[in-house]
Design a protein around this motif. Structure first.
Motif, short mmCIF file in Angstrom:
data_model
loop_
_atom_site.label_atom_id
_atom_site.label_comp_id
_atom_site.label_asym_id
_atom_site.label_seq_id
_atom_site.Cartn_x
_atom_site.Cartn_y
_atom_site.Cartn_z
N ASN A 58 0.84 -1.19 0.00
CA ASN A 58 0.00 0.00 0.00
C ASN A 58 0.88 1.25 0.00
N TYR A 59 0.23 2.39 0.00
CA TYR A 59 0.95 3.66 -0.15
C TYR A 59 1.97 3.85 0.98
N LEU A 60 1.56 3.54 2.21
CA LEU A 60 2.45 3.76 3.35
C LEU A 60 3.65 2.82 3.27
N GLN A 62 5.09 1.79 0.68
CA GLN A 62 6.06 2.31 -0.30
C GLN A 62 6.97 3.34 0.34
N ARG A 63 6.43 4.16 1.19
CA ARG A 63 7.28 5.13 1.91
C ARG A 63 8.27 4.37 2.79
N GLY A 140 6.73 8.36 -7.34
CA GLY A 140 5.27 8.26 -7.41
C GLY A 140 4.57 8.78 -6.17
N ILE A 141 5.29 8.83 -5.06
CA ILE A 141 4.67 9.26 -3.81
C ILE A 141 5.24 10.59 -3.36
#
Lengths: 267, 179
Positions: A58-60, A62-63, A140-141
């Motif tokens: 998920n997005y988190l 990726q960070r 991307g983020i």
């Protein structure tokens, strides 16, 4: 190997610049630095590939992956710097080239400064290799810029802490084996708290331990910006230990360099 | 006689039923709190942060104290895993006293970490476990549009290219020095 000729033939130049030039040639022209950097790039490639092809992230997460990549870059980059620094004086002593170097018209302080900067070149190169990976994972983020800047600042502080440590150990060690062993043991000791479970790091004493350890404090600061999205100024107190350690160890290594002796190479 | 007895029995039963209902109502009184949220719907994109305002109003005659507001997130689609901690790092708020007729507003920052349809709701409950059931507000419908964050096709040139470049440099250096 800083040869006598290289230093003695250029009396007009500043001594540490000549020593640095010779160190860079020794490290890069012989291919020793590339031998270190090749497996480092393979490691980053594996992390980046696994992340980019994992659709379940998920997005988190990726960070967190960008943070992991930076932490690996900082950790391994610091290790390479330490290994190069730990060889700087004891290696010369073991190869029998230290005597010639000490006879040149260059002060011991200049020798240490030149060797210190030479070993730091490995950190800068390893970070340059890291940039494309961080750019790919973070674009991307929207955290590429912050991640690269934070990694460079924190990583440089930690390299400035570990390289002088390696030089200092190398100055007083009589063999390369001892120098490398002691340096790696010290590195392991300061990295160990990063592997403790989160449940063991709660409470005032643990917080203090994390803050005074330059490695844990520096990596924590990177995480607050890259993962938590905090502003640069929100957690500046975590940068105190890395900055102080960098300044302190550079000064101690230079002062210790004044006591640089020929010593005895192991038989 | 028989019909009179039946009527009396029915009256007793009706009275008993009334008593049961009344005692049940006394055991679980209607909540004096209400929770409203604004906005009711949020449409956002993966990775963006949204803000939801919840207003807790005290409709009772006495000041309420010791209330806790808690934010929860769930996915409408069974295939999407949701860890509410990822969505909001401060999901529990301890509220101050709310006077009769008064209200308090809590602002929640929510980061969209998954794409899909989600429900976000706020529950308010007293700190004392025996003091009553939670009061829950309406769910905010959260629609998170997907956004491509990693180009998986582009990783191979990078993952292979950099080690290959270093390897070629090393080999070239070795060959050059070997001459």
């Amino acid at each position: 190997v800083t040869t006598v000729d290289a230093v003695a033939r250029r009396p007009a130049e500043v001594g540490w610049v000549v020593v640095l030039g010779q160190e860079l040639r020794d490290l890069w022209w012989t291919g020793r630095a590339l031998l270190f950097l090749l497996p480092f790039s393979v490691l980053l490639s594996v992390i980046a590939y696994l992340t980019a092809t994992n659709q379940a992230l998920n997005y988190l997460e990726q960070r967190e992956t960008v943070n992991l990549t930076l932490q690996v870059a900082v950790g391994v980059g610091a290790l390479l710097t330490l290994v190069a620094a730990a060889d700087a004086v004891s290696g010369e002593r073991e190869r029998g080239t230290l005597e010639g170097l000490l006879l040149t018209p260059v002060s011991r302080t200049e020798i240490v400064v030149g060797k210190l900067l030479g070993s730091l070149s490995l950190w800068l190169a390893s970070f340059a290799i890291t940039i494309p990976y961080v750019w790919f994972l973070g674009r991307g983020i929207g955290i590429t810029g912050d991640a690269i800047t934070t990694g460079l600042v924190v990583g440089t502080c930690l390299a400035l802490f570990l390289a002088p440590l390696g030089i200092l150990v190398s100055t007083f060690a009589h063999s390369n084996r001892v120098s490398l062993s002691v340096s790696l043991l010290a590195l392991l000791a300061v990295f160990a708290p990063t592997q403790l479970p989160a449940s063991a790091l709660k409470g005032g004493a643990s917080d203090l331990l994390l803050r005074i350890n330059p490695i844990t404090a520096g990596l924590h600061y990177v995480g607050t910006i890259v993962v938590d999205g905090h502003a640069w100024t929100d957690d500046l107190s975590w940068l105190v230990a890395p900055v102080l350690a960098a300044v302190l160890f550079v000064v101690v290594a230079i002062l210790g360099g004044r006591h640089l002796r020929l010593g005895e190479a192991p038989g | 006689m028989r019909s009179r007895g039946t009527a009396a029995a029915a009256a007793v039963a009706a009275f008993a039923a009334l008593l049961v209902c009344a005692s049940a109502a006394a055991a679980r009184p209607a909540s004096v709190l209400s929770v409203s949220v604004d906005p009711a719907r949020v449409a956002t994109t993966l990775g963006r942060t949204s803000t939801v305002r919840s207003t807790i109003t005290n409709h009772g005659a006495a000041t309420t104290e010791g209330l806790i507001a808690h934010l929860n997130v769930l996915g409408y689609d069974s295939g999407v895993y949701v860890d509410p901690e990822d969505w909001s790092s401060h999901r529990t708020r301890y509220l101050g006293p709310i006077p009769p007729g008064g209200s308090t507003t809590v602002i929640w920052r929510i980061e969209a970490v998954n794409a899909g349809r989600f429900a976000v709701y706020v529950a308010v409950l007293p700190r004392r476990p025996a003091a009553g059931a939670p009061t829950t507000g309406p769910a905010v419908e959260l629609s998170v549009a997907k956004r491509t964050t990693i180009d998986s096709a582009g990783i191979l040139p990078l993952a292979l290219g950099i080690p290959a470049l270093l390897g070629v440099l090393l080999l070239g250096l070795r060959l050059h020095r070997g001459r």
